[in-house]
Every structure is written in C-alpha cells, then in structure tokens.
Design a protein around this motif. Sequence first.
Motif, short mmCIF file in Angstrom:
data_model
loop_
_atom_site.label_atom_id
_atom_site.label_comp_id
_atom_site.label_asym_id
_atom_site.label_seq_id
_atom_site.Cartn_x
_atom_site.Cartn_y
_atom_site.Cartn_z
N PHE A 67 3.10 6.54 -1.84
CA PHE A 67 2.08 6.18 -2.81
C PHE A 67 0.74 5.98 -2.10
O PHE A 67 0.68 5.79 -0.89
N ASP A 68 -0.33 6.04 -2.89
CA ASP A 68 -1.68 5.87 -2.33
C ASP A 68 -2.00 4.40 -2.08
O ASP A 68 -2.66 4.06 -1.10
N LEU A 69 -1.53 3.54 -2.99
CA LEU A 69 -1.83 2.11 -2.91
C LEU A 69 -0.57 1.34 -3.25
O LEU A 69 0.07 1.60 -4.29
N VAL A 70 -0.20 0.41 -2.39
CA VAL A 70 0.99 -0.41 -2.61
C VAL A 70 0.59 -1.89 -2.53
O VAL A 70 0.12 -2.35 -1.48
N ALA A 87 9.31 1.57 3.63
CA ALA A 87 9.52 2.86 4.30
C ALA A 87 9.40 4.01 3.30
O ALA A 87 8.88 5.08 3.64
N ALA A 88 9.89 3.81 2.09
CA ALA A 88 9.85 4.88 1.08
C ALA A 88 8.47 5.03 0.46
O ALA A 88 8.06 6.15 0.12
N LEU A 89 7.75 3.95 0.32
CA LEU A 89 6.48 3.97 -0.41
C LEU A 89 5.27 4.32 0.45
O LEU A 89 4.23 4.71 -0.07
N CYS A 90 5.40 4.17 1.78
CA CYS A 90 4.22 4.23 2.65
C CYS A 90 4.26 5.40 3.61
O CYS A 90 5.33 5.81 4.08
N ASP A 91 3.09 5.91 3.92
CA ASP A 91 2.88 6.76 5.09
C ASP A 91 1.51 6.42 5.65
O ASP A 91 0.88 5.44 5.23
N GLU A 92 1.02 7.23 6.57
CA GLU A 92 -0.24 6.88 7.25
C GLU A 92 -1.45 6.95 6.32
O GLU A 92 -2.53 6.44 6.66
N ASN A 93 -1.30 7.53 5.13
CA ASN A 93 -2.41 7.62 4.18
C ASN A 93 -2.40 6.50 3.14
O ASN A 93 -3.30 6.44 2.30
N ALA A 116 0.70 2.86 7.73
CA ALA A 116 -0.25 2.61 6.64
C ALA A 116 -1.28 1.56 7.06
O ALA A 116 -1.05 0.76 7.97
N THR A 117 -2.41 1.56 6.38
CA THR A 117 -3.43 0.53 6.59
C THR A 117 -3.03 -0.72 5.82
O THR A 117 -2.78 -0.66 4.61
N VAL A 118 -2.96 -1.84 6.51
CA VAL A 118 -2.61 -3.11 5.87
C VAL A 118 -3.89 -3.89 5.57
O VAL A 118 -4.71 -4.14 6.46
N LEU A 119 -4.05 -4.24 4.31
CA LEU A 119 -5.23 -4.95 3.85
C LEU A 119 -4.81 -6.35 3.42
O LEU A 119 -4.14 -6.51 2.40
N PRO A 120 -5.14 -7.38 4.19
CA PRO A 120 -4.79 -8.74 3.77
C PRO A 120 -5.63 -9.16 2.57
O PRO A 120 -6.70 -8.61 2.31
N SER A 121 -5.13 -10.13 1.85
CA SER A 121 -5.89 -10.67 0.71
C SER A 121 -5.66 -12.17 0.64
O SER A 121 -4.74 -12.71 1.24
N VAL A 122 -6.53 -12.82 -0.11
CA VAL A 122 -6.33 -14.24 -0.44
C VAL A 122 -6.23 -14.31 -1.96
O VAL A 122 -7.09 -13.81 -2.68
N VAL A 123 -5.15 -14.92 -2.44
CA VAL A 123 -4.87 -15.03 -3.87
C VAL A 123 -5.32 -16.40 -4.34
O VAL A 123 -4.88 -17.42 -3.80
N ASP A 147 -14.30 -7.13 3.60
CA ASP A 147 -15.26 -6.08 3.25
C ASP A 147 -15.14 -4.94 4.25
O ASP A 147 -15.88 -4.85 5.24
N THR A 148 -14.17 -4.05 3.99
CA THR A 148 -13.90 -2.90 4.85
C THR A 148 -13.83 -1.63 3.99
O THR A 148 -13.65 -1.72 2.77
N PRO A 149 -13.92 -0.45 4.60
CA PRO A 149 -13.85 0.78 3.79
C PRO A 149 -12.56 0.91 3.00
O PRO A 149 -12.56 1.42 1.87
N GLU A 150 -11.43 0.46 3.56
CA GLU A 150 -10.14 0.61 2.87
C GLU A 150 -10.08 -0.21 1.59
O GLU A 150 -9.29 0.09 0.69
N THR A 151 -10.93 -1.23 1.50
CA THR A 151 -10.92 -2.09 0.32
C THR A 151 -11.30 -1.32 -0.94
O THR A 151 -10.94 -1.71 -2.05
N SER A 152 -12.03 -0.22 -0.79
CA SER A 152 -12.50 0.54 -1.96
C SER A 152 -11.34 0.99 -2.84
O SER A 152 -11.48 1.09 -4.06
N ARG A 153 -10.18 1.25 -2.24
CA ARG A 153 -9.04 1.71 -3.03
C ARG A 153 -8.52 0.61 -3.95
O ARG A 153 -8.14 0.84 -5.09
N VAL A 154 -8.52 -0.61 -3.46
CA VAL A 154 -8.09 -1.75 -4.29
C VAL A 154 -9.16 -2.06 -5.34
O VAL A 154 -8.85 -2.34 -6.50
N LEU A 155 -10.42 -2.00 -4.94
CA LEU A 155 -11.50 -2.25 -5.89
C LEU A 155 -11.45 -1.27 -7.07
O LEU A 155 -11.61 -1.66 -8.23
#
Length: 296
Positions: A67-70, A87-93, A116-123, A147-155
């Motif tokens: 998947f693109d975003l998990v 393992a099933a949901l993730c790859d390097e993209n 995969a890129t891991v993006l931490p969050s605060v809930v 505030d990183t480029p990868e955050t754009s996918r979650v935004l």
Amino acid sequence: MLENPRIALVGPGAIGTTIAAALHEVGRTPTVCGRTAHPQLILRHDEGRIVVPGPVLTDPADIKQPFDLVFVAVKTTQLDDSAAWLAALCDENTVVCALQNGVEQKTQFAPYVSGATVLPSVVWFPAQREPDASVWLRGKPRLTLPDTPETSRVLAALQGTRCEVDLSADFLSVAWRKLLQNAVAGLMVLTGRRAGMFRRADISELALVYLRECLAVARAEGATLSDDVPQEIVNHFQRYPIDLGTSILADRQAGRPMEWDIRNGVVQRYGRKQGIATPLSDLIVPLLAAGSDGPG
C-alpha cells in the motif's frame, strides 16, 4: 503527490477506528486489518455516529500488493504480532504513519516495514473502546506530524476530514511533551482511578514532582519545554471529565500487558543515560512493570 493512494490501517482500536471513520466519512475508506473480523467499525461522537463497513481483514495473506500509506494504531506491546501485516502491506515506497505513544517509533518499526518510511505522530484526542466494541470519541481528533516531505502523503489523505493535522518543525519537543502527559497518566494505573483523581491536592502535587523529573530528562534529550509544562499538564487532567480513563488503565483493568516501558520506563532509561537522578521513576516503573508482566 499520488492520485488515489491505497490506504490501509492496522489496529482498529480506539485510535484506529477514529482515523478509519474520518477517512471513510470523506470517501477514502481504508483497508482495515486486525485480529478480529468485525463486520463494521462504529465511531460515536457528539453529533452522532459513523459506521465504517467491514469486514476487518484478519489474514495477511489477503494482501496482494503493498500500500502507499499505512496507518498503524497497535500498541507497542502488539507490534511483534503485527509483523506479518507490515511485511505484506509495506515496501520501500510505503509511508507508515505510526499512531503510537512514545518517542521511539522509528527505531521500533524499522525491523518490520521492509524499508518503508516511518513517520511518527502525536495523537491528541481522547477516544475509548466501549463494551459493545464501538468507540466513543470524546474530543476533536488532532494529530501532530513532523514537517518533512513524507508528511504530504498523510496530509493529502486526511485533508477535509474531521481529523485536524498540525505540522511541527520541532517535533521532538512536541513528542516529549505528549510523553510527559502519558507518563503521569501511569499514576492512574497505580490507583485504579480515572482522571478525577488529579483534582486531589495530594495527587496533583505528586504529579507535579514526577512531571518535573520527566521534564529534566526531556530537556537533556533535546526537547525545548518551558518550566510551565508540568502545571499545564496537571491543569489539563483536572479539566477532563472525572470518568475519563486512559489506554494504559484500560489495559490494566483488562489484565493485558501494558505499555509501561515506552510511556514511563523511557524516562528512567534516558535519565540513566544522561546521568540524571529519577527517584520517582525508580519507584513507579517497577510497580507498573510488575502490574503488567507479573509474576504473581
């Protein structure tokens, strides 16, 4: 920017159900993965409820491509059990948004996510599981992300939803501030009481002493937090509904393993690394660990 990204969510508990419902409400229903094949997810809120159609997938073999975003909303005590899903949901993209407590998400997830890129969050929202398996959202949902480029996918995924997203250039400080809030909530486990206990003068004073100890460790680790933060956190608990619980208290009452290490033990561990005395942690952490893991 990806058009129509494939979104999955692992862990449809209180936080996961809230995110799944926010996405479903705007037509971006994620693939939901978990241990129990719920026919649907139900989120209750002040204006009504949102029903996310199921079923919840329970077999990682059903995932045929990454998947693109998990979003991952399992507790750290459940991370090993989620390895097959990741393992099933993730790859390097893939971008993995960790909806977890603590300040160590990147190192915790690294062995599981296939590059995969891991993006931490605060809930920042209170949500609790109800006896009928629905989730009661008791505040406006909000996430803070670095505030990183990868955050754009979650935004992009959460744009226009009921879940607000803040970006922080100093995410380390935000994460440590939330950790202080989570750490002092551990006192609720030791008393078996909910947020109303912080209205007692003796408990609020104990909480302040503990929070100042945590603050010293946070600053040594690079967080920029003012002297006012401990009092602000205590004030926050005192304004909560008196019956509001916390996830670590719910785990204790249900006899489940608790996240004592990443919420409380981390202060003791980092304090020792920095040469900072942590006398309250040295008392609280063993009690929480024994309450979680036994024996006895």
